[in-house]
Motif scaffolding. Structure first.
Motif, PDB file in Angstrom:
ATOM      1  N   ARG A 177       0.810  -1.219   0.000  1.00  0.00           N
ATOM      2  CA  ARG A 177       0.000   0.000   0.000  1.00  0.00           C
ATOM      3  C   ARG A 177       0.846   1.274   0.000  1.00  0.00           C
ATOM      4  O   ARG A 177       0.334   2.351  -0.328  1.00  0.00           O
ATOM      5  CB  ARG A 177      -0.945   0.017   1.213  1.00  0.00           C
ATOM      6  N   THR A 178       2.114   1.175   0.381  1.00  0.00           N
ATOM      7  CA  THR A 178       2.956   2.376   0.415  1.00  0.00           C
ATOM      8  C   THR A 178       4.003   2.421  -0.701  1.00  0.00           C
ATOM      9  O   THR A 178       4.595   3.471  -0.943  1.00  0.00           O
ATOM     10  CB  THR A 178       3.678   2.504   1.779  1.00  0.00           C
ATOM     11  N   ASP A 179       4.225   1.300  -1.367  1.00  0.00           N
ATOM     12  CA  ASP A 179       5.161   1.273  -2.498  1.00  0.00           C
ATOM     13  C   ASP A 179       4.371   1.599  -3.768  1.00  0.00           C
ATOM     14  O   ASP A 179       4.042   0.727  -4.562  1.00  0.00           O
ATOM     15  CB  ASP A 179       5.819  -0.099  -2.608  1.00  0.00           C
ATOM     16  N   VAL A 180       4.053   2.879  -3.924  1.00  0.00           N
ATOM     17  CA  VAL A 180       3.146   3.292  -4.999  1.00  0.00           C
ATOM     18  C   VAL A 180       3.890   4.106  -6.064  1.00  0.00           C
ATOM     19  O   VAL A 180       4.932   4.709  -5.802  1.00  0.00           O
ATOM     20  CB  VAL A 180       1.965   4.117  -4.445  1.00  0.00           C
ATOM     21  N   LYS A 181       3.308   4.110  -7.256  1.00  0.00           N
ATOM     22  CA  LYS A 181       3.860   4.881  -8.361  1.00  0.00           C
ATOM     23  C   LYS A 181       2.786   5.787  -8.944  1.00  0.00           C
ATOM     24  O   LYS A 181       1.590   5.477  -8.880  1.00  0.00           O
ATOM     25  CB  LYS A 181       4.394   3.950  -9.456  1.00  0.00           C
ATOM     26  N   LEU A 182       3.214   6.906  -9.517  1.00  0.00           N
ATOM     27  CA  LEU A 182       2.321   7.822 -10.206  1.00  0.00           C
ATOM     28  C   LEU A 182       2.927   8.114 -11.567  1.00  0.00           C
ATOM     29  O   LEU A 182       4.052   8.616 -11.648  1.00  0.00           O
ATOM     30  CB  LEU A 182       2.154   9.118  -9.398  1.00  0.00           C
ATOM     31  N   ASP A 183       2.185   7.762 -12.600  1.00  0.00           N
ATOM     32  CA  ASP A 183       2.690   7.923 -13.974  1.00  0.00           C
ATOM     33  C   ASP A 183       4.055   7.258 -14.148  1.00  0.00           C
ATOM     34  O   ASP A 183       4.959   7.795 -14.784  1.00  0.00           O
ATOM     35  CB  ASP A 183       2.781   9.412 -14.348  1.00  0.00           C
ATOM     36  N   GLY A 184       4.210   6.098 -13.514  1.00  0.00           N
ATOM     37  CA  GLY A 184       5.438   5.327 -13.642  1.00  0.00           C
ATOM     38  C   GLY A 184       6.570   5.747 -12.725  1.00  0.00           C
ATOM     39  O   GLY A 184       7.617   5.097 -12.700  1.00  0.00           O
ATOM     40  N   GLU A 185       6.366   6.814 -11.951  1.00  0.00           N
ATOM     41  CA  GLU A 185       7.426   7.302 -11.051  1.00  0.00           C
ATOM     42  C   GLU A 185       7.148   6.846  -9.629  1.00  0.00           C
ATOM     43  O   GLU A 185       6.050   7.035  -9.096  1.00  0.00           O
ATOM     44  CB  GLU A 185       7.498   8.834 -11.093  1.00  0.00           C
ATOM     45  N   ALA A 186       8.149   6.233  -8.994  1.00  0.00           N
ATOM     46  CA  ALA A 186       8.008   5.790  -7.609  1.00  0.00           C
ATOM     47  C   ALA A 186       7.886   6.999  -6.685  1.00  0.00           C
ATOM     48  O   ALA A 186       8.683   7.931  -6.757  1.00  0.00           O
ATOM     49  CB  ALA A 186       9.211   4.937  -7.211  1.00  0.00           C
ATOM     50  N   MET A 187       6.876   6.969  -5.819  1.00  0.00           N
ATOM     51  CA  MET A 187       6.630   8.080  -4.894  1.00  0.00           C
ATOM     52  C   MET A 187       7.452   7.904  -3.616  1.00  0.00           C
ATOM     53  O   MET A 187       6.925   7.714  -2.525  1.00  0.00           O
ATOM     54  CB  MET A 187       5.139   8.176  -4.579  1.00  0.00           C
ATOM     55  N   LYS A 188       8.767   7.975  -3.765  1.00  0.00           N
ATOM     56  CA  LYS A 188       9.671   7.778  -2.633  1.00  0.00           C
ATOM     57  C   LYS A 188       9.657   8.982  -1.692  1.00  0.00           C
ATOM     58  O   LYS A 188       9.605  10.132  -2.123  1.00  0.00           O
ATOM     59  CB  LYS A 188      11.091   7.542  -3.124  1.00  0.00           C
ATOM     60  N   ILE A 189       9.716   8.692  -0.379  1.00  0.00           N
ATOM     61  CA  ILE A 189       9.875   9.717   0.645  1.00  0.00           C
ATOM     62  C   ILE A 189      11.057   9.303   1.520  1.00  0.00           C
ATOM     63  O   ILE A 189      11.549   8.175   1.438  1.00  0.00           O
ATOM     64  CB  ILE A 189       8.606   9.858   1.509  1.00  0.00           C
ATOM     65  N   TYR A 190      11.501  10.220   2.357  1.00  0.00           N
ATOM     66  CA  TYR A 190      12.594   9.919   3.289  1.00  0.00           C
ATOM     67  C   TYR A 190      12.030  10.015   4.697  1.00  0.00           C
ATOM     68  O   TYR A 190      11.673  11.089   5.165  1.00  0.00           O
ATOM     69  CB  TYR A 190      13.735  10.902   3.079  1.00  0.00           C
ATOM     70  N   ARG A 191      11.904   8.865   5.349  1.00  0.00           N
ATOM     71  CA  ARG A 191      11.262   8.845   6.660  1.00  0.00           C
ATOM     72  C   ARG A 191      12.280   8.819   7.784  1.00  0.00           C
ATOM     73  O   ARG A 191      13.342   8.191   7.677  1.00  0.00           O
ATOM     74  CB  ARG A 191      10.295   7.667   6.761  1.00  0.00           C
TER      75      ARG A 191
END
Length: 295
Positions: A212-226
């Protein structure tokens, strides 16, 4: 950028949030931030961030384009990410509990007449950076230079080298989670418990936390730094989730995926054992922009 965002390894931390008082003016906030930043040392690392309201006070000339107050995100089965937007955010981390105690005392004194402290939460490193549920926290965090790409607003954009910040306190139900067999826990999280190896193929459930958190938008990984830390005692405990991102979109899409505010209407099973209590968006300006403000 504020370099303290990326300094890792501290075993103790404190997260502080506050609401500005009605008559607080920009000068009050600027003087407070200047005092706080002067307390930073080689062993005490401090990050300061502002809500949209607070940022507009200290820097009325410009604002990052995506900076807005956090709004409650509702999903399926009454799961939600509640909004409790505050105005000032201070995160400090150190290997010295004494240094953090002195900082908290100083902030409590300096905050009088400027903002009401609504959150002052201590956190700690649990074993080898595990959440209290026993799984390694932040396994998918980007490494090295990729951290900065995920966390910092790109050069050329308003607020460049600053970061969007999301702060959220979670309360765990460890009794319920620990009653579940380990192999079921692994399906809920999406990784093995001991080795922290991500499940693959049919072994990875669509409603696992990783899925549920390893998501992509328009093929781009929505990475964050936690930069999250566990908190609490044996009875009341959880995780103070802290995320830095180059775009609020990256945080928003993960939160919506977790509660099932998506086409597939699938929620993150982790939410059956942990409940979010707070939620706020902030902007952590770069050190350069911060120095411009405080002089």
């Amino acid at each position: 950028m504020q370099k303290s965002i990326f300094i890792e390894g501290a075993n103790s931390t404190v997260f502080i949030e506050g609401l500005l008082l009605k008559n607080t003016v920009s000068k009050n906030i600027i003087e407070l931030v200047a005092c706080i930043k002067k307390l930073e040392t080689n062993s005490l690392h401090i990050v300061v961030a502002f809500s949209k309201k607070a940022w507009n006070l200290v820097q009325p000339k410009w604002s990052p384009k995506e900076l807005e107050p956090f709004k409650t995100v509702n999903g399926v089965a009454n799961y939600s990410m509640p909004a409790t937007q505050t105005d000032i955010f201070i995160w400090a981390h150190s290997n010295s509990i004494g240094e953090l105690f002195d900082l908290k005392k100083e902030i409590q004194e300096k905050a009088i007449g400027i903002f009401d402290i609504t959150v002052m939460q201590d956190g700690f490193q649990y074993h080898d950076s595990r959440d209290l549920m026993g799984f390694v926290d932040g396994s998918a965090n980007p490494k090295e230079d990729e951290r900065m790409k995920a966390a910092l607003i790109p050069k050329g954009e308003v607020g460049e080298q600053g970061s969007y910040v999301f702060a959220q306190k979670w309360k765990h139900d460890l009794s319920a989670f620990n009653d579940i067999p380990e192999h079921v826990q692994e399906k809920i999280i999406g990784r093995t418990k001991k080795e922290s190896i991500e499940l693959e193929g049919e072994d990875m459930p669509k409603n696992s936390h990783v899925s549920r958190t390893d998501v992509k938008l328009d093929g781009e990984a929505m990475k964050i730094y936690r930069r999250s830390y566990p908190y609490g005692d044996i009875i009341n405990n959880g995780l103070y989730f802290l995320a830095f991102a180059c775009s609020i979109k990256r945080i928003d899409i993960q939160l919506r995926s977790m509660v099932g505010d998506t086409e597939d209407k699938i929620h993150d099973r982790l939410m059956e054992f942990s409940a979010p209590l707070t939620g706020s968006y902030f902007f952590a300006p770069s050190d350069t922009d911060l120095r411009t403000i405080i002089g």
